[in-house]
Scaffold this motif. Sequence first.
Motif, PDB file in Angstrom:
ATOM      1  N   ARG A 275       0.829  -1.206   0.000  1.00  0.00           N
ATOM      2  CA  ARG A 275       0.000   0.000   0.000  1.00  0.00           C
ATOM      3  C   ARG A 275       0.864   1.258   0.000  1.00  0.00           C
ATOM      4  O   ARG A 275       0.512   2.265  -0.631  1.00  0.00           O
TER       5      ARG A 275
ATOM      6  N   ARG B 211       2.129   1.427  -3.743  1.00  0.00           N
ATOM      7  CA  ARG B 211       1.114   1.657  -4.770  1.00  0.00           C
ATOM      8  C   ARG B 211       0.254   2.875  -4.462  1.00  0.00           C
ATOM      9  O   ARG B 211      -0.007   3.683  -5.364  1.00  0.00           O
ATOM     10  N   ASP B 212      -0.207   2.986  -3.235  1.00  0.00           N
ATOM     11  CA  ASP B 212      -1.164   4.051  -2.929  1.00  0.00           C
ATOM     12  C   ASP B 212      -0.476   5.359  -2.527  1.00  0.00           C
ATOM     13  O   ASP B 212      -0.743   6.408  -3.108  1.00  0.00           O
TER      14      ASP B 212
ATOM     15  N   ASP C 127       2.113   2.499 -10.508  1.00  0.00           N
ATOM     16  CA  ASP C 127       0.947   1.898 -11.145  1.00  0.00           C
ATOM     17  C   ASP C 127       1.052   0.381 -11.291  1.00  0.00           C
ATOM     18  O   ASP C 127       0.044  -0.280 -11.574  1.00  0.00           O
TER      19      ASP C 127
END
Length: 325
Positions: free
Chosen positions: A114, A117-118, A123
Amino acid sequence: MSTGPGLTWEPDPLGPGWEHVTLGVSASDPGLVTTVVRRTPAPGTRPGGPAVLHVHGFNDYFFQTHLADALERAGHTFYAVDLRRCGRSWRPGQVPHYVDDLAEYRVDLGLAARLVRDALGHDRLAVHAHSTGGLTAALWADSPGGRAAVDALVLDSPWFDLDARWFHRVVSTWVLDTVGPVDRMRVLADGPSAYSWHLHVANGGRWDYDRRLKPAEGFPVRAGWLRAVRRGQARLARGLHIPVPVLVATAAESGPNSRENPLLDAQDTVLDVGQIRARAHHLGDDVTLLSVPGGIHDLTLSADVPRALYLDAVTTWLQRTAPPR
């Protein structure tokens, strides 16, 4: 702990150009953490694009900066995670590398994914995992959280089964199932490893690293931990359904873990590569096998030629199977 942008990245022991962030994994135990390592971004740059997250094995932590170099040259941003009670995440009073269940690591890997990616905006995420980390990452990639996070999986000599001779010599299945739940900390195996010993520059090897975090004698194998590994291996044997492409890489051959072995630096002297290959197709429907002549257990630490072969194969495979969107 949040994985948001307010986290503080601190200078890493690897030296200038490297940093890490510590993430809490337990609300009830502030000393239980996982640590994500990265190369310090250049000022004014923003993360993005494809990323690779490296997961270490037992008696290990991230120090293989040349792995990061190879992946970054191929267009990936590199991250590594030191799991709870391992490497940078090991705290005083903790039993190093100990868990009762490999599923505990789902929290660590989920937090790291997380973050990448976040919070950092990549991507695509591929995971590169070694040995016990390979088994752990495979089980996680088959879980709902892993399925949502991972786009490709590279397994470097994953620990899919025990060498039968070692297992029957050290402990029987009956003893492990009986002792594991009630005497979890009982030491089943302890002692020097020729493989670990020969890697370090102090012993004629080619690698320099913190021997407190990766000792030549290794950390003791405890009943509860080995039971957790065996249960994870049994889960794999029943069949996983990892939905993304998987590359399973091994040395070309195995050999004895002995200083008298003339091929100590050209064989996997920790695991049986035949067992790994036999179990590889239990992972899912899209599995590629790679055999590296002259490779050792950690293929990224092999001699120059097999190491280059491995890194080139990995970057080529990632470019073909998990290219940037």
